[in-house]
Enzyme design. Sequence first.
Site, PDB file in Angstrom:
ATOM      1  N   CYS A 141       5.076 -63.671 -78.628  1.00 42.80           N
ATOM      2  CA  CYS A 141       5.152 -62.373 -78.495  1.00 42.80           C
ATOM      3  C   CYS A 141       5.754 -61.619 -80.327  1.00 42.80           C
ATOM      4  CB  CYS A 141       6.283 -61.908 -77.383  1.00 42.80           C
ATOM      5  SG  CYS A 141       7.659 -62.738 -77.315  1.00 42.80           S
ATOM      6  N   HIS A 255      10.444 -55.799 -76.736  1.00 43.73           N
ATOM      7  CA  HIS A 255      10.618 -56.473 -77.890  1.00 43.73           C
ATOM      8  C   HIS A 255      10.623 -54.752 -78.672  1.00 43.73           C
ATOM      9  CE1 HIS A 255      10.119 -59.607 -76.156  1.00 43.73           C
ATOM     10  NE2 HIS A 255       9.681 -60.384 -77.585  1.00 43.73           N
TER      11      HIS A 255
END
Length: 353
Positions: A141, A255
């Site tokens: 990710c 994130h």
Amino acid sequence: MSVSSNAPTVAIVGATGAVGQEFLRLFEERNFIHGDLHLLASARSAGTTTEYRGEQHTITELTEEALEGIDIALFSAGGSISKAYGPTAAAAGATVIDNSSAFRMASEVPLVIPEINGDLAESYRTGDGRGRPGIIANPNCSTIIMMVPLHEVRRRFGIERLVISTYQAVSGAGAAAMRELDAQTRDVLEGREPTREIFARQCAFNVFSHDSKVHSETGRNVEEQKMIDETRKIWCDDHIRVTATCIRVPVMRAHAESINVTLRQPASEAEFRAALEATEGITLVDDREANDFPTPLEASGRDPILVGRVRPDESMPSEGGKHCAFDLFVCGDQIRKGAALNAVQIAERVMGS
Ligand code: A2P
């Protein structure tokens, strides 16, 4: 239901997990055309139901037999399950799109971000749109969220070096980690000692070095090493210099990353911004006047990666208004573009939809 009898039979392995559930939301949102849908998880969940397109669907136990007759298998149940069942599914005729790190660095396995190297997924396409058997890996990710914003920049100016600091959501450690952050936050606010099960450290009201193993000699943790290795593989560039510091923060599902990029060919700020404006899959949020920049909360639940704080790095040489390094700050939904969305986009490329 967008189910067609001619359309590929699809399996979701890990259907009860954070990413597995997002696959279902994305199928519905994107009107992903499929035939029979098999929702697989552990024996613990077998017989329970989950909602999809307004109806309840039963979860079945992952077994070798459950992987027979599948055209597209989306795996998100952790590396050991991928290793144990991914090759079985591929041998039984499925195109496996794997979210774990199990096969990412295998030379015969393409590691795909559709905006960057989607052609590798297209090479799995067959005339009937079912995909040819084999495994395609979905990158880490943090790697996806860093690389998508820089693709056009790299195409125009080349990239010499990347220095990245991540501020990573707990969703990367799965649904149980998200529940842990929620429970710990309540515990702290209500004066109880927070319980720790998923993370060794308290995640509520705290920041800590990424919970992956640290290499005893290099000092890098596994997440940092993935960012280095996967970036090189996806850009087919063994020489690009990458260093990362990966940190977990008490954020639920998106994130953030601070990125310093050194270009091969200097660019003016206007040229650099023009490259970002032409980049597929991102939205610029960069209002200096209003101090409005990307945040993980605003990136949550959204497809594009938000990009801002774009500025020349004046600690590095510049000449005639051209700079060789820039700083930026990006935020992307870890469960969406960092995992499920990227995998569904790969499946769409394989199916030619
Ligand atoms: P289950 O809910 O039955 O444990 P997350 O990444 O959010 O933690 O989700 C992990 C996913 O992987 C869940 O769907 C989980 O199912 C599934 N999973 C975990 N262990 C197994 C297993 N041994 N066999 C099949 N699925 C598994």
